[in-house]
Design a protein around this motif. Sequence first.
Motif, mmCIF file in Angstrom:
data_model
loop_
_atom_site.group_PDB
_atom_site.id
_atom_site.type_symbol
_atom_site.label_atom_id
_atom_site.label_comp_id
_atom_site.label_asym_id
_atom_site.label_seq_id
_atom_site.Cartn_x
_atom_site.Cartn_y
_atom_site.Cartn_z
ATOM 1 N N VAL A 1 0.840 -1.199 0.000
ATOM 2 C CA VAL A 1 0.000 0.000 0.000
ATOM 3 C C VAL A 1 0.875 1.249 0.000
ATOM 4 C CG1 VAL A 1 -1.672 1.331 1.362
ATOM 5 C CG2 VAL A 1 -2.011 -1.127 1.000
ATOM 6 N N GLU A 2 1.892 1.244 0.805
ATOM 7 C CA GLU A 2 2.788 2.396 0.852
ATOM 8 C C GLU A 2 3.499 2.589 -0.489
ATOM 9 O OE1 GLU A 2 6.320 4.297 3.646
ATOM 10 O OE2 GLU A 2 5.458 2.365 4.198
ATOM 11 N N ALA A 3 3.965 1.515 -1.090
ATOM 12 C CA ALA A 3 4.627 1.623 -2.397
ATOM 13 C C ALA A 3 3.661 2.142 -3.458
ATOM 14 C CB ALA A 3 5.203 0.268 -2.804
ATOM 15 N N ALA A 4 2.431 1.650 -3.436
ATOM 16 C CA ALA A 4 1.428 2.110 -4.404
ATOM 17 C C ALA A 4 1.136 3.592 -4.212
ATOM 18 C CB ALA A 4 0.148 1.286 -4.277
ATOM 19 N N ALA B 1 -0.430 6.544 4.030
ATOM 20 C CA ALA B 1 -0.050 5.144 3.795
ATOM 21 C C ALA B 1 1.173 4.769 4.630
ATOM 22 C CB ALA B 1 0.213 4.909 2.313
ATOM 23 N N ALA B 2 2.067 5.712 4.831
ATOM 24 C CA ALA B 2 3.273 5.445 5.629
ATOM 25 C C ALA B 2 2.937 5.154 7.085
ATOM 26 C CB ALA B 2 4.233 6.627 5.529
ATOM 27 N N THR B 3 1.801 5.664 7.562
ATOM 28 C CA THR B 3 1.415 5.435 8.960
ATOM 29 C C THR B 3 0.776 4.064 9.163
ATOM 30 O OG1 THR B 3 -0.862 6.286 8.844
ATOM 31 C CG2 THR B 3 0.912 7.903 9.211
ATOM 32 N N GLY B 4 0.184 3.528 8.092
ATOM 33 C CA GLY B 4 -0.494 2.247 8.196
ATOM 34 C C GLY B 4 -1.904 2.337 8.764
ATOM 35 N N ASP B 5 -2.369 3.540 9.075
ATOM 36 C CA ASP B 5 -3.712 3.724 9.625
ATOM 37 C C ASP B 5 -4.724 3.618 8.486
ATOM 38 O OD1 ASP B 5 -6.175 4.783 10.516
ATOM 39 O OD2 ASP B 5 -5.173 6.120 11.942
ATOM 40 N N GLN B 6 -5.401 2.471 8.404
ATOM 41 C CA GLN B 6 -6.277 2.209 7.268
ATOM 42 C C GLN B 6 -7.443 3.182 7.178
ATOM 43 O OE1 GLN B 6 -7.102 -1.903 6.203
ATOM 44 N NE2 GLN B 6 -5.436 -2.554 7.541
#
Length: 154
Positions: A62-65, A125-130
């Motif tokens: 997700v972060e890469a996208a 996206a870098a935080t990971g908080d969906q």
Amino acid sequence: MKSVMTTLLGSALLATSLSAAAMDPEKQIETRQAGFTYMAWNMGKIKAQVIDGSVEYNQQQVEAAANTIAAIANSGIGALFGPGTEQDIGDVHTRVDPALFENMQDVAQLAGNMGTAANTLAAKAATGDQSEIRMAFAEVGKTCKACHDKYRLD
């Protein structure tokens, strides 16, 4: 690794935008369509993992996208809307409304909105908080739609 790939992609797109004036209109259309298709593919990856849940969530993907979307949005891709690219050329077809070329100030604003939204998506996206990613993803989608509604033919 992901930052290296994003940097390479950004560098490639920047080089493309700098050399867009040297490209013939057919190549400009093909290149911008490839960029937007690649952006859409990455939007689809985020959608599948964060919105639909049809694919298991993977933070790195997700972060890469999101980083890829931001790189494309901020690459200067607008340089690929040069003279002669408002029409089909040979076998290369475009859905751009010729009105785009008469409203470059508005288009620049829409593109700026896209860049800002894409940067926010990458940060979230870098935080990971969906839940934050979902909101930022929706904003990117709104910026795409705003331009399509005004300047994309059916």
